[in-house]
Structures are given as structure tokens and as C-alpha cells.
Design a protein around this motif. Structure first.
Motif, PDB file in Angstrom:
ATOM      1  N   HIS A  42       4.752  -2.171  -0.957  1.00 17.96           N
ATOM      2  CA  HIS A  42       5.707  -1.208  -0.401  1.00 17.96           C
ATOM      3  C   HIS A  42       7.009  -1.213  -1.202  1.00 17.96           C
ATOM      4  O   HIS A  42       7.622  -0.161  -1.422  1.00 17.96           O
ATOM      5  CB  HIS A  42       5.983  -1.513   1.067  1.00 17.96           C
ATOM      6  CG  HIS A  42       4.876  -1.105   1.989  1.00 17.96           C
ATOM      7  ND1 HIS A  42       4.430   0.197   2.083  1.00 17.96           N
ATOM      8  CD2 HIS A  42       4.118  -1.820   2.857  1.00 17.96           C
ATOM      9  CE1 HIS A  42       3.444   0.265   2.964  1.00 17.96           C
ATOM     10  NE2 HIS A  42       3.240  -0.945   3.450  1.00 17.96           N
ATOM     11  N   GLU A  43       7.445  -2.395  -1.620  1.00 18.85           N
ATOM     12  CA  GLU A  43       8.660  -2.457  -2.436  1.00 18.85           C
ATOM     13  C   GLU A  43       8.457  -1.718  -3.759  1.00 18.85           C
ATOM     14  O   GLU A  43       9.350  -1.018  -4.243  1.00 18.85           O
ATOM     15  CB  GLU A  43       9.047  -3.921  -2.706  1.00 18.85           C
ATOM     16  CG  GLU A  43       9.459  -4.703  -1.484  1.00 18.85           C
ATOM     17  CD  GLU A  43      10.800  -4.276  -0.911  1.00 18.85           C
ATOM     18  OE1 GLU A  43      11.592  -3.624  -1.612  1.00 18.85           O
ATOM     19  OE2 GLU A  43      11.053  -4.600   0.269  1.00 18.85           O
ATOM     20  N   TYR A  44       7.278  -1.882  -4.331  1.00 21.31           N
ATOM     21  CA  TYR A  44       6.966  -1.237  -5.612  1.00 21.31           C
ATOM     22  C   TYR A  44       6.890   0.280  -5.467  1.00 21.31           C
ATOM     23  O   TYR A  44       7.434   1.026  -6.301  1.00 21.31           O
ATOM     24  CB  TYR A  44       5.640  -1.789  -6.130  1.00 21.31           C
ATOM     25  CG  TYR A  44       5.180  -1.190  -7.443  1.00 21.31           C
ATOM     26  CD1 TYR A  44       5.854  -1.458  -8.630  1.00 21.31           C
ATOM     27  CD2 TYR A  44       4.058  -0.364  -7.490  1.00 21.31           C
ATOM     28  CE1 TYR A  44       5.422  -0.914  -9.839  1.00 21.31           C
ATOM     29  CE2 TYR A  44       3.621   0.185  -8.696  1.00 21.31           C
ATOM     30  CZ  TYR A  44       4.308  -0.095  -9.863  1.00 21.31           C
ATOM     31  OH  TYR A  44       3.888   0.451 -11.045  1.00 21.31           O
ATOM     32  N   LEU A  45       6.258   0.744  -4.389  1.00 22.18           N
ATOM     33  CA  LEU A  45       6.033   2.178  -4.217  1.00 22.18           C
ATOM     34  C   LEU A  45       7.233   2.895  -3.602  1.00 22.18           C
ATOM     35  O   LEU A  45       7.561   4.023  -3.994  1.00 22.18           O
ATOM     36  CB  LEU A  45       4.801   2.414  -3.333  1.00 22.18           C
ATOM     37  CG  LEU A  45       3.454   1.978  -3.914  1.00 22.18           C
ATOM     38  CD1 LEU A  45       2.381   2.075  -2.847  1.00 22.18           C
ATOM     39  CD2 LEU A  45       3.092   2.821  -5.129  1.00 22.18           C
ATOM     40  N   ASP A  46       7.895   2.266  -2.630  1.00 23.79           N
ATOM     41  CA  ASP A  46       8.891   2.969  -1.822  1.00 23.79           C
ATOM     42  C   ASP A  46      10.244   2.270  -1.742  1.00 23.79           C
ATOM     43  O   ASP A  46      11.167   2.800  -1.131  1.00 23.79           O
ATOM     44  CB  ASP A  46       8.374   3.146  -0.389  1.00 23.79           C
ATOM     45  CG  ASP A  46       7.005   3.801  -0.348  1.00 23.79           C
ATOM     46  OD1 ASP A  46       6.840   4.822  -1.022  1.00 23.79           O
ATOM     47  OD2 ASP A  46       6.115   3.279   0.353  1.00 23.79           O
ATOM     48  N   GLY A  47      10.346   1.067  -2.304  1.00 24.44           N
ATOM     49  CA  GLY A  47      11.548   0.264  -2.119  1.00 24.44           C
ATOM     50  C   GLY A  47      12.752   0.764  -2.895  1.00 24.44           C
ATOM     51  O   GLY A  47      12.696   1.815  -3.543  1.00 24.44           O
ATOM     52  N   PRO A  48      13.829  -0.026  -2.831  1.00 20.41           N
ATOM     53  CA  PRO A  48      13.934  -1.310  -2.145  1.00 20.41           C
ATOM     54  C   PRO A  48      14.032  -1.193  -0.619  1.00 20.41           C
ATOM     55  O   PRO A  48      14.713  -0.312  -0.105  1.00 20.41           O
ATOM     56  CB  PRO A  48      15.214  -1.924  -2.719  1.00 20.41           C
ATOM     57  CG  PRO A  48      16.020  -0.760  -3.194  1.00 20.41           C
ATOM     58  CD  PRO A  48      15.047   0.290  -3.616  1.00 20.41           C
ATOM     59  N   ILE A  49      13.294  -2.088   0.050  1.00 16.47           N
ATOM     60  CA  ILE A  49      13.290  -2.158   1.512  1.00 16.47           C
ATOM     61  C   ILE A  49      13.857  -3.516   1.923  1.00 16.47           C
ATOM     62  O   ILE A  49      14.970  -3.615   2.425  1.00 16.47           O
ATOM     63  CB  ILE A  49      11.868  -1.954   2.073  1.00 16.47           C
ATOM     64  CG1 ILE A  49      11.291  -0.613   1.587  1.00 16.47           C
ATOM     65  CG2 ILE A  49      11.892  -2.013   3.608  1.00 16.47           C
ATOM     66  CD1 ILE A  49       9.814  -0.462   1.816  1.00 16.47           C
TER      67      ILE A  49
END
Length: 361
Positions: A42-49
């Protein structure tokens, strides 16, 4: 040393960074294996979270991007900082990878430190990470394991503990109870494995034939049904002693129709534990919750669960080897790790990463 550094979404770089040294009260760990978590994806695709940005430091670690990734790891103690007398160089360990404020009670009597303000994780918000050669960790978060547990399997203990805490959140489930798990992704599989190790009959609902097969082969389920081919609610009722449904259910997909199925499948006074992270609001038929007196409970990560999870693995009641579906070098993190888990996830459960080529022999 080599480390995977998170700069931004779609920007992870394998770089040389200085080796850490253990401060007072810290343990220096030579990392053996580190798993790739869905959070990393998720960090790679949509982050930073969870990861800090370049401009906004994490309030506890004080670090900004780039940060070293990796929070599911095992290793061997290489050095001890001052003040540590209960561990030795050469001990095999896993890490409970929390970053928590110093004023929070993290003792054995706490059941909520994982819910404290600004809580985050080693390998996401700073303080090193398992996708590197070495990491220095505060003694509180280091857990010794038996050398009888292979270090590759030990790297699966962190996500297994997520499943253990989810089962713990369900409350007392007597041996012989029936549990329904919605979804056979990594956490669904590991939650099922914990349930079965505790003597509970497990039914998994999963669309993917390959994942259903893995659930049965890995010992995560007694029964695995496709909701596209089978009325899962009816099958669960047939399997229950009185035909009234599952004693507990675990939602591991963040999919609306799965939640609906679990609500229908649990017996009156049954429990539903929400394990998955939902990125959008869900719709709940409150009338069904009320008329069946269903307990709907959330769960996140773990809190003082690592010791019991480790004991469960050391007891031999649960085999972690079937959940390891790939092993790669750090340099192949994106091409053979992230890409596989993002685009071919039906065939992959847990991919482990190492910086030591000898570990792959």
C-alpha cells in the motif's frame, strides 16, 4: 550496508547506508529474513500512509523520508547495548516492531499501547527496518525464540501474531467451536491456522480456487468454499452442532458482500471480528445485528501477544513452512517481490527477502 529505502509511492531504492550501532538499552540484530507485508504494498502503490513524507517528520521517530522498510523480520543478535543482561549475542529473535511514545505503558499488564497516539511501526515510520542487513531495536520490542524454529519461518511470526490477536479479540471459543473466515489472503490464512491450532473447526470462504487449495494444504481450514459456487451460510449451518451457525467469524477482505455473509452465518450471540483495513465505509444491517445480538469487534495489530504466539509456534501445533511461497534477494525486491504480490497474488502468500545470498542456498 544495503537497505531498501522508501522515498515515495513507486519510489523504493536499494541503497548503501551506515550500519547502526546499539545505544543503551538497544539490541543490534543481523537480519536473516524479512517478509513483504500488504502494508508495504500500500505504501508503494498509494503512500505515504504510515511512512513520513519528505517534509513532515513522524512525531515520535522524528524521521522524514527516506526511511528503511520492513517490519516482519527475524534475525540473530550481533551486539548488545549497555544495560541488557537477559539476552546474549547469538540468540535468535523476532521483533514486535512498534514505535510508541515513551510515556505510554507498554508493560505486560497493558492491553492498549497499540492504540496510543501517533503509534507507528519500525520499518515504516523510521528507526531502521528489516529490509536491511542490520537494525538496532529497543530491548522491549525484541523477543527471543527457540533455535529449533528456522529463521525463515520465524519471520512469519509477526503477521501470525496479527491473526493471534484477532482470535484473542473474539473472546473465549471452546475447543470444537466453528469459525468462519472470510478471505484466504495472508492474514486470513494465518488467522485460520491459529484457530485450528486451538482446536476450532475452520471454514474459509474464498473465490480463488488456488487460495482455497492453499488454505486446505497449509492447514488453515477444515473446509474451503467458493461463495460463487456454494451457499456458504447454509454449509456453515450444516456443520454447526445445532444448525444455528458459526460461533465466530473473521472478516479479512474489506469487501461488503463478505461482511454480509458473515452476519448471516454466525449464530445468535455470535461474534464477528473485523481484521481487514477498510478504505471506505461499510453498510451494516443493524436489524440483523440487534435481532441476533451479534458482537461486532475491531482488531488491529497486536498487544502483548508475541510471547503467546511464539509459544504456539514452539509447541509444534502450527507449521509456518507452507505459508512461505517465495524467497528472494533484496536487490530483487520490486521485480520479484512487489510485482508478484501485486499482480500474481493468487499464487503467493508470504515472500521473504534476505540480504545474504547464502540464505538462498
Amino acid at each position: 550496508m544495503k537497505a531498501a529505502r522508501y522515498y515515495d509511492n513507486h519510489d523504493i531504492r536499494i541503497e548503501d547506508i551506515p550500519e547502526p550501532t546499539p545505544a543503551n538499552g538497544e539490541v543490534l540484530i543481523k537480519v536473516a529474513w524479512c517478509g513483504i507485508c500488504g502494508t508495504d504494498l500500500h505504501e508503494y502503490l498509494d503512500g505515504p500512509i504510515f511512512c513520513p513524507t519528505h517534509n513532515t517528520p513522524h512525531p515520535i521517530s522524528g524521521e522524514t523520508a527516506p526511511v528503511t522498510l520492513g517490519h516482519e523480520f527475524s534475525g540473530v543478535i550481533e551486539a548488545l547495548g549497555e544495560g541488557i543482561t537477559d539476552l546474549e549475542v547469538g540468540d535468535h529473535v523476532v521483533v514486535e516492531p512498534y514505535i510508541i511514545n515513551e510515556d505510554v505503558n507498554v508493560g505486560p499488564d497493558s492491553n492498549d499501547y497499540h492504540l496510543s497516539d501517533n503509534m507507528n511501526f519500525i520499518g515504516l515510520a523510521g528507526r531502521g527496518g528489516g529490509l536491511s542487513e542490520k537494525v538496532a531495536v529497543k530491548r522491549r520490542w525484541v523477543h527471543k525464540i527457540s533455535k529449533n524454529i528456522p529463521l525463515d519461518q520465524a519471520a512469519v511470526i509477526e503477521p501470525l501474531t496479527v491473526g493471534y490477536h484477532a482470535v484473542d479479540r473474539a473472546g473465549e471459543l471452546p475447543e470444537g467451536s466453528i469459525a468462519l473466515v472470510g478471505g484466504a489472503g495472508p492474514i486470513g490464512l494465518l488467522t485460520g491456522a491459529v484457530l485450528r491450532a486451538k482446536g476450532i473447526t475452520v471454514v474459509i470462504s474464498e473465490l480463488s480456487e488456488l487460495r482455497r487449495k492453499k488454505a486446505l494444504e497449509a492447514g488453515s481450514a477444515d473446509y474451503a468454499f467458493s461463495p460463487a459456487e456454494t451457499n456458504v451460510v447454509e454449509e456453515v449451518r450444516k456443520l454447526s452442532k445445532d444448525g444455528r451457525g458459526a460461533d465466530a467469524a473473521f472478516e479479512c477482505t474489506s469487501v461488503q458482500v463478505v461482511l454480509d455473509t458473515l452476519i448471516d452465518a454466525v449464530r445468535p450471540t455470535g461474534k464477528i471480528v473485523i481484521v481487514s483495513i477498510w478504505g471506505k465505509p461499510a453498510t451494516i444491517d443493524m436489524h440483523k445485528i440487534v435481532m441476533k445480538e451479534i458482537d461486532l469487534r475491531g482488531t488491529i495489530a497486536y498487544v502483548n501477544n508475541h510471547p503467546d504466539t511464539i509459544k504456539l509456534v514452539e509447541s509444534g501445533k502450527l507449521d509456518l513452512a507452507p505459508f512461505i511461497t517465495g524467497k528472494i534477494q533484496l536487490e530483487d525486491l520490486i521485480d520479484k517481490g512487489f510485482d508478484t504480490l501485486i499482480n500474481h497474488n493468487e499464487t503467493a502468500v508470504k515472500i521473504l527477502v534476505t540480504t545474504d545470498p547464502q540464505n538462498l542456498n
